[in-house]
Design an enzyme around this catalytic site. Sequence first.
Site, short mmCIF file in Angstrom:
data_model
loop_
_atom_site.label_atom_id
_atom_site.label_comp_id
_atom_site.label_asym_id
_atom_site.label_seq_id
_atom_site.Cartn_x
_atom_site.Cartn_y
_atom_site.Cartn_z
N ASN A 35 40.13 33.76 47.95
CA ASN A 35 41.20 34.29 47.68
C ASN A 35 42.03 33.57 46.53
O ASN A 35 42.87 33.97 45.77
CB ASN A 35 42.32 34.45 48.84
CG ASN A 35 43.57 35.04 48.47
OD1 ASN A 35 43.80 36.23 48.06
ND2 ASN A 35 44.49 34.07 48.24
N TYR A 95 41.94 35.35 32.35
CA TYR A 95 42.07 35.96 33.80
C TYR A 95 41.10 37.25 33.83
O TYR A 95 40.36 37.33 34.95
CB TYR A 95 43.46 36.35 33.97
CG TYR A 95 43.67 36.97 35.48
CD1 TYR A 95 43.77 36.01 36.55
CD2 TYR A 95 43.70 38.44 35.87
CE1 TYR A 95 43.88 36.49 37.84
CE2 TYR A 95 44.09 38.58 36.90
CZ TYR A 95 43.96 37.92 37.96
OH TYR A 95 44.23 38.19 39.21
N ALA A 96 40.96 37.97 32.90
CA ALA A 96 40.09 39.30 33.03
C ALA A 96 38.66 38.79 33.04
O ALA A 96 38.04 39.36 33.77
CB ALA A 96 40.56 40.22 31.77
N ALA A 97 38.49 37.80 32.26
CA ALA A 97 36.78 37.36 32.14
C ALA A 97 36.78 36.77 33.61
O ALA A 97 35.53 36.70 34.03
CB ALA A 97 36.81 36.19 31.00
N SER A 98 37.37 36.00 34.15
CA SER A 98 37.27 35.40 35.48
C SER A 98 36.93 36.45 36.53
O SER A 98 36.12 36.25 37.43
CB SER A 98 38.45 34.36 35.75
OG SER A 98 39.54 35.05 36.18
N LYS A 99 37.93 37.30 36.57
CA LYS A 99 37.82 38.42 37.62
C LYS A 99 36.69 39.32 37.36
O LYS A 99 35.95 40.02 38.24
CB LYS A 99 38.86 39.28 37.55
CG LYS A 99 40.25 38.51 37.83
CD LYS A 99 39.86 37.73 39.26
CE LYS A 99 41.19 37.12 39.87
NZ LYS A 99 41.02 36.30 41.24
N ILE A 115 50.62 44.14 42.81
CA ILE A 115 50.89 43.88 43.90
C ILE A 115 52.28 43.08 44.00
O ILE A 115 52.43 42.09 43.09
CB ILE A 115 49.84 42.89 44.65
CG1 ILE A 115 48.58 43.41 44.45
CG2 ILE A 115 50.43 42.96 46.07
CD1 ILE A 115 48.43 44.82 45.35
N VAL A 117 39.93 23.95 44.85
CA VAL A 117 38.55 24.74 44.85
C VAL A 117 37.57 24.54 43.54
O VAL A 117 36.58 24.49 43.65
CB VAL A 117 38.86 26.29 44.98
CG1 VAL A 117 39.44 26.48 46.33
CG2 VAL A 117 39.75 26.80 43.98
N SER A 167 40.14 41.86 40.58
CA SER A 167 41.38 42.44 39.86
C SER A 167 40.88 43.41 38.96
O SER A 167 39.95 43.76 38.42
CB SER A 167 42.19 41.35 39.38
OG SER A 167 42.98 42.10 38.31
#
Length: 246
Positions: free
Chosen positions: A89, A154-158, A187, A63, A141
């Site tokens: 997703n 990850y936090a920046a991306s979400k 999860i 992607v 997230s």
Amino acid sequence: MRISGKTAVITGGAKGIGSTAARIFCEQGAQVVIIDFDEQAGEALAQQLHAEGYDAAFFKADVADENDVNTVASTIIEQFGKIDILVNNAGITMDAMTLKMETSAFRRVLDVNVTGVFNCTKAFLPCMVEAGAGRIISTSSIAGTGGNVGQANYAASKAAIIGMTKTWAKEFGPKGITVNAVAPGFIETEMIKTIPEKVIAQIRQLTPYPRFGKPEDIANAYLFLASDEASFINGTVLEVDGGMLK
């Protein structure tokens, strides 16, 4: 069935939450197209679903690669004729404390989690615009809403996904397309096996509800936002986290 007759594309659909969503969407009457970089897992899932009588297909793509996405999207649209639902997703993690995080790891997570969502949305959007209807659902997230130690990338991306979702809701809403996001909490997937028990215990204390989330919890949130029941929900971030304290 809640999405009978719809054609749904699910990225990162070969395993984990994505594969659960693919099955639930099939059970609810959709024609499901799985996109994933893991060809072996994706083909196996599509064949299994097909053997059970469901309409499912798999296409391999990265992607984060715009050309790859555009090529696959063109093939899918030509083959299936329409795309009613896009579930963005696909996502990765490459965790590290900021002082130890390589720039390459920061960039790769944003490439997949942000640019990947942009690439897929842009590629499938024209057929939704032409139809005057569509559902776009992206995975954020709680790390994107509240941050998380060791996950600056990850936090920046979400967080970026939330910004794109709210922007696209304004851009695409007048064209009959709703755009929403789901923000999962903790999860239970294969990833849990790599997390130290001490950390899991800390997360458990932050989750008021007496269990962790299951892939079905997130997949059902996707299903709701994809259904006619959510036709007037646009630009929303649905937190599915058991009331996790932030």
